[in-house]
Write a protein that holds these residues in place. Structure first.
Motif, PDB file in Angstrom:
ATOM      1  N   UNK A 145     -13.471 -11.389  -9.280  1.00 63.72           N
ATOM      2  CA  UNK A 145     -12.932 -11.315 -10.912  1.00 63.72           C
ATOM      3  C   UNK A 145     -13.771 -11.085 -12.006  1.00 63.72           C
ATOM      4  N   UNK A 146     -14.943 -10.192 -11.037  1.00 66.28           N
ATOM      5  CA  UNK A 146     -15.799  -9.545 -11.386  1.00 66.28           C
ATOM      6  C   UNK A 146     -15.016  -7.893 -12.815  1.00 66.28           C
ATOM      7  N   UNK A 147     -15.257  -7.733 -14.279  1.00 67.24           N
ATOM      8  CA  UNK A 147     -15.076  -6.711 -15.124  1.00 67.24           C
ATOM      9  C   UNK A 147     -14.560  -5.353 -13.906  1.00 67.24           C
ATOM     10  N   UNK A 148     -13.929  -4.755 -14.104  1.00 74.83           N
ATOM     11  CA  UNK A 148     -12.936  -4.336 -13.900  1.00 74.83           C
ATOM     12  C   UNK A 148     -13.196  -2.601 -14.285  1.00 74.83           C
ATOM     13  N   UNK A 149     -13.760  -1.876 -12.877  1.00 70.15           N
ATOM     14  CA  UNK A 149     -14.707  -1.150 -13.662  1.00 70.15           C
ATOM     15  C   UNK A 149     -13.180   0.769 -12.890  1.00 70.15           C
ATOM     16  N   UNK A 150     -12.753   0.116 -12.274  1.00 68.34           N
ATOM     17  CA  UNK A 150     -11.840   0.912 -12.016  1.00 68.34           C
ATOM     18  C   UNK A 150     -10.333   0.744 -10.918  1.00 68.34           C
ATOM     19  N   UNK A 151      -9.185   1.140 -10.685  1.00 67.82           N
ATOM     20  CA  UNK A 151      -8.104   0.948 -10.363  1.00 67.82           C
ATOM     21  C   UNK A 151      -7.412   1.792  -9.291  1.00 67.82           C
ATOM     22  N   UNK A 152      -6.593   2.265  -8.781  1.00 67.38           N
ATOM     23  CA  UNK A 152      -6.257   2.996  -8.208  1.00 67.38           C
ATOM     24  C   UNK A 152      -4.403   2.409  -7.364  1.00 67.38           C
ATOM     25  N   UNK A 153      -3.490   2.828  -7.894  1.00 70.46           N
ATOM     26  CA  UNK A 153      -2.001   2.623  -7.528  1.00 70.46           C
ATOM     27  C   UNK A 153      -1.490   3.426  -6.387  1.00 70.46           C
ATOM     28  N   UNK A 154      -0.659   2.682  -5.474  1.00 64.95           N
ATOM     29  CA  UNK A 154       0.184   3.659  -4.309  1.00 64.95           C
ATOM     30  C   UNK A 154       1.424   2.513  -4.467  1.00 64.95           C
ATOM     31  N   UNK A 155       1.969   3.547  -4.510  1.00 64.25           N
ATOM     32  CA  UNK A 155       3.724   3.117  -4.318  1.00 64.25           C
ATOM     33  C   UNK A 155       4.074   2.263  -3.167  1.00 64.25           C
ATOM     34  N   UNK A 156       4.668   0.857  -2.743  1.00 62.63           N
ATOM     35  CA  UNK A 156       5.151   0.085  -1.859  1.00 62.63           C
ATOM     36  C   UNK A 156       6.208   1.598  -1.492  1.00 62.63           C
ATOM     37  N   UNK A 157       6.590   1.327  -0.187  1.00 66.71           N
ATOM     38  CA  UNK A 157       7.756   2.092   0.270  1.00 66.71           C
ATOM     39  C   UNK A 157       8.181   1.190   0.714  1.00 66.71           C
ATOM     40  N   UNK A 158       9.920   1.728   1.208  1.00 66.72           N
ATOM     41  CA  UNK A 158      10.277   0.744   1.530  1.00 66.72           C
ATOM     42  C   UNK A 158      10.549   0.785   3.312  1.00 66.72           C
ATOM     43  N   UNK A 159      10.282  -0.172   3.959  1.00 65.64           N
ATOM     44  CA  UNK A 159      10.093  -0.367   5.466  1.00 65.64           C
ATOM     45  C   UNK A 159       8.469  -0.558   5.363  1.00 65.64           C
ATOM     46  N   UNK A 160       7.205  -0.780   4.556  1.00 65.71           N
ATOM     47  CA  UNK A 160       6.112  -0.874   4.540  1.00 65.71           C
ATOM     48  C   UNK A 160       5.757  -2.246   5.744  1.00 65.71           C
ATOM     49  N   UNK A 161       4.568  -1.741   6.230  1.00 65.68           N
ATOM     50  CA  UNK A 161       4.378  -3.102   6.911  1.00 65.68           C
ATOM     51  C   UNK A 161       3.191  -3.453   6.480  1.00 65.68           C
ATOM     52  N   UNK A 162       2.459  -4.643   6.575  1.00 63.43           N
ATOM     53  CA  UNK A 162       0.685  -4.174   6.455  1.00 63.43           C
ATOM     54  C   UNK A 162      -0.214  -3.816   6.640  1.00 63.43           C
ATOM     55  N   UNK A 163      -0.182  -2.545   7.868  1.00 60.43           N
ATOM     56  CA  UNK A 163      -0.837  -1.797   8.994  1.00 60.43           C
ATOM     57  C   UNK A 163      -0.714  -0.506   7.912  1.00 60.43           C
ATOM     58  N   UNK A 164       0.902  -0.062   7.051  1.00 54.00           N
ATOM     59  CA  UNK A 164       1.288   0.883   6.718  1.00 54.00           C
ATOM     60  C   UNK A 164       0.386   1.036   4.958  1.00 54.00           C
ATOM     61  N   UNK A 165       1.186   0.074   4.606  1.00 56.05           N
ATOM     62  CA  UNK A 165       0.155  -0.261   3.086  1.00 56.05           C
ATOM     63  C   UNK A 165      -1.252   0.193   2.959  1.00 56.05           C
ATOM     64  N   UNK A 166      -1.665  -0.760   3.806  1.00 54.79           N
ATOM     65  CA  UNK A 166      -3.087  -0.698   3.825  1.00 54.79           C
ATOM     66  C   UNK A 166      -3.250   0.579   4.228  1.00 54.79           C
ATOM     67  N   UNK A 167      -3.189   1.441   5.195  1.00 51.19           N
ATOM     68  CA  UNK A 167      -3.393   2.825   5.103  1.00 51.19           C
ATOM     69  C   UNK A 167      -4.036   3.850   3.812  1.00 51.19           C
ATOM     70  N   UNK A 168      -2.260   3.328   3.142  1.00 43.28           N
ATOM     71  CA  UNK A 168      -2.212   4.335   2.034  1.00 43.28           C
ATOM     72  C   UNK A 168      -2.975   3.518   0.999  1.00 43.28           C
ATOM     73  N   UNK A 169      -3.118   2.765   0.418  1.00 37.57           N
ATOM     74  CA  UNK A 169      -4.340   1.456   0.280  1.00 37.57           C
ATOM     75  C   UNK A 169      -5.843   2.564   0.125  1.00 37.57           C
ATOM     76  N   UNK A 170      -6.711   2.129   1.666  1.00 33.31           N
ATOM     77  CA  UNK A 170      -7.720   3.298   2.303  1.00 33.31           C
ATOM     78  C   UNK A 170      -8.027   4.222   1.171  1.00 33.31           C
TER      79      UNK A 170
END
Ligand code: GRF
Length: 195
Positions: A145-170
């Protein structure tokens, strides 16, 4: 030069991204990598990168405070100015956080304040979010919950699963964290927004 210690619990891919960027940019010195998990793959990666390592196994201590006192003792010889939590999966007490407040960063795999805590990708998918991402923030006693220093956005894609989304976020984490640390060391505090 600012001395940076990195705390890990697992594979250490964020640690590696940070170390490689410091070694390439020369803006800070990765002085130590500490894991609370003896078998953490990140310890091997850190050693391969030439960074000193230490392990403080939290299971060996009866209380959080005892663990954190041993953690502080492991950190002291390296005299870090900044702590980067990178896949570090222990909740730190308010006392420890206060001693490092303003100099301790963390990366969290969601667009805070959405989805603090665990299972962030499952929650984003369950909510039908069109986008997900990661946040680097200063650590305060309240979790994620601390002050935000940066954020990176990625799209969620159709058919995404937690692992495929996690890989894109990573992948985005590996871009965001080094860039935020560079700015932090340079004294910049305005949030970095990627892409
Ligand atoms: C990453 O998703 C990070 O956001 C979270 O831990 C995961 C593993 O990170 N904090 P790493 O590969 O150990 O850096």
């Amino acid at each position: 030069m600012r001395r940076v210690a990195i705390l890990i619990s697992g594979g250490g891919s964020n640690m590696e991204a940070l170390v490689r960027d410091m070694q390439a940019g020369g803006h800070a010195d990765p002085v130590l990598v500490v894991s609370n998990v003896p078998a953490a793959g990140g310890l091997v990666r850190a050693a391969a990168l030439g960074v000193p390592t230490a392990c403080v196994d939290h299971r060996a201590f009866p209380t959080r405070e005892a663990f954190e006192s041993a953690l502080a003792a492991a950190l002291a010889p390296a005299a870090p100015d900044i702590l980067c939590l990178a896949g570090f999966m222990r909740i730190l007490t308010a006392g420890f956080v206060r001693r490092w407040q303003g100099r301790m960063l963390n990366i969290h795999p969601s667009l805070l304040p959405k989805y603090p805590g665990l299972h962030t990708h499952e929650r984003a998918l369950a909510a039908g979010d069109a986008e997900a991402g990661c946040t680097v923030h200063l650590v305060t006693p309240e979790l994620d919950s601390g002050p935000v220093l940066g954020q990176g956005r990625v799209p969620v894609r159709p058919g995404d699963t937690p692992p495929t989304l996690a890989a894109r976020v990573l992948e985005m984490e590996h871009r965001l964290y080094p860039a935020v640390l560079r700015r932090f060391v340079a004294g910049e505090r305005a949030p970095l927004l990627l892409p």
